[in-house]
Design an enzyme around this catalytic site. Structure first.
Site: not given
Length: 323
Positions: A43, A210
């Site tokens: 991420d 997401e």
């Protein structure tokens, strides 16, 4: 080449030119830019610092940090924080933060992040600031926005954008997909009684979308999001899709006109070759160019998550593509 094969090739090329953007991109993905040093990451959010060089923050540690002088060789730089702020433990036993987002405004760097536990939407997004953006210089300011098990959204995976003089934060993971709230420009926290806008979802549970990121290009806002499953090494099915809107609040739609609230989204990047489960993306600008940062699972290194960087270019019709 025979006449029949020539005519077939011409017909195929003509048909491809008429297909939507997503179909043209399918099956043709560039490899990430070669990088060296500490490549393990999850991420990533990347920025070129005003003081020189680059920093990347990520899930792992107390918001793991990497530094680079040239954007190609990366060194481990410890963590954003020496210790987890005490309030994080309300959301998990280990004070484990996820999916940071780094931005710069009003003379400071702003680091947003999430704290939660796997499989629950008892979650919160927090914020910290720094004058330099370097690890070890952050001051935490607590909660920005939160969600509880009674809510139909999940307050993780924050991403910040300014639009028309206002500050917005998109967020979301599974539950009902991607949401957005307005933030106070001075505190960086959600405005009182913030309306929760709905930007993207999928038709069926578990609504596997997401990690939003919104970017302004031309007259459109582009919503990038990660679809399907992460965090399973070479079994991950993460991929990045995109839609756009002329209004920051939506509605967002793909190049065929299918709304992202109805499962739409053009496929921008998916796994190929050794680069499995591409997602957890962010976009940053460097010397007049846009770059897509993401993680992938390396099929030639036991599924280890690594840093992916690709230039993000824009077609004449305004749609993005990786190169």
């Amino acid at each position: 080449m025979t006449l029949r094969r020539t005519l077939t090739a011409v017909a195929a090329a003509s048909l491809l030119a008429l297909l939507p953007h997503a179909a043209q991109a399918a099956g043709s993905y560039p490899d990430p830019r070669p990088v060296t040093g500490q490549r393990i990451i999850h991420d990533p959010t990347v920025t070129r610092l005003k003081g020189g060089g680059y920093v990347a923050y990520s899930t792992g540690g107390v918001i793991g940090a990497r530094l680079s002088e040239d954007g190609r060789h990366w060194d481990d730089a410890g963590n954003a924080f020496a210790e987890p702020p005490s309030w994080w433990y309300e959301y998990n036993d280990t004070g484990d933060p996820w999916a940071p987002d780094l931005s710069y405004r009003a003379g400071r760097y702003w680091l947003y992040y999430a704290v939660s536990s796997w499989g629950t939407n008892h979650s919160a997004i927090g914020v910290a600031t720094s004058r330099t953006g370097l690890p070890g210089t952050w001051t935490d300011h607590g909660k920005v926005f939160s969600s509880e098990t009674t809510d139909t959204w999940n307050a993780i995976d924050p991403a910040i954008i300014r639009a028309d003089g206002r500050l917005w934060m998109s967020f979301g993971s599974y539950w009902s997909g991607i949401r957005m709230v307005e933030l106070d420009r001075h505190t960086g926290k959600a405005v009182a009684d913030a309306e929760v806008h709905h930007l993207a979802t999928r038709p069926d549970e578990p609504y596997a979308v997401e990690g939003p990121e919104i970017v302004k290009h031309g007259r459109h806002y582009y919503l990038f999001a990660s679809y399907d499953a992460c965090c399973s090494g070479v079994d991950s099915t993460y991929k990045i899709k995109v839609g756009r809107s002329t209004d920051i609040r939506g509605p967002y739609a793909d190049s065929t006109g299918t709304p992202m609230l109805e499962g739409g989204g053009d496929l921008l990047l998916e796994g190929h070759g050794r680069y499995i489960g591409t997602g957890g993306q962010s976009v940053f600008r460097d010397r007049g160019r846009d770059w897509l940062a993401y993680h992938y699972y390396d099929a030639e290194d036991e599924g280890t998550p690594k840093l992916g960087l690709n230039a993000l270019t824009w077609a004449k019709d305004g749609w993005p593509k990786v190169s």
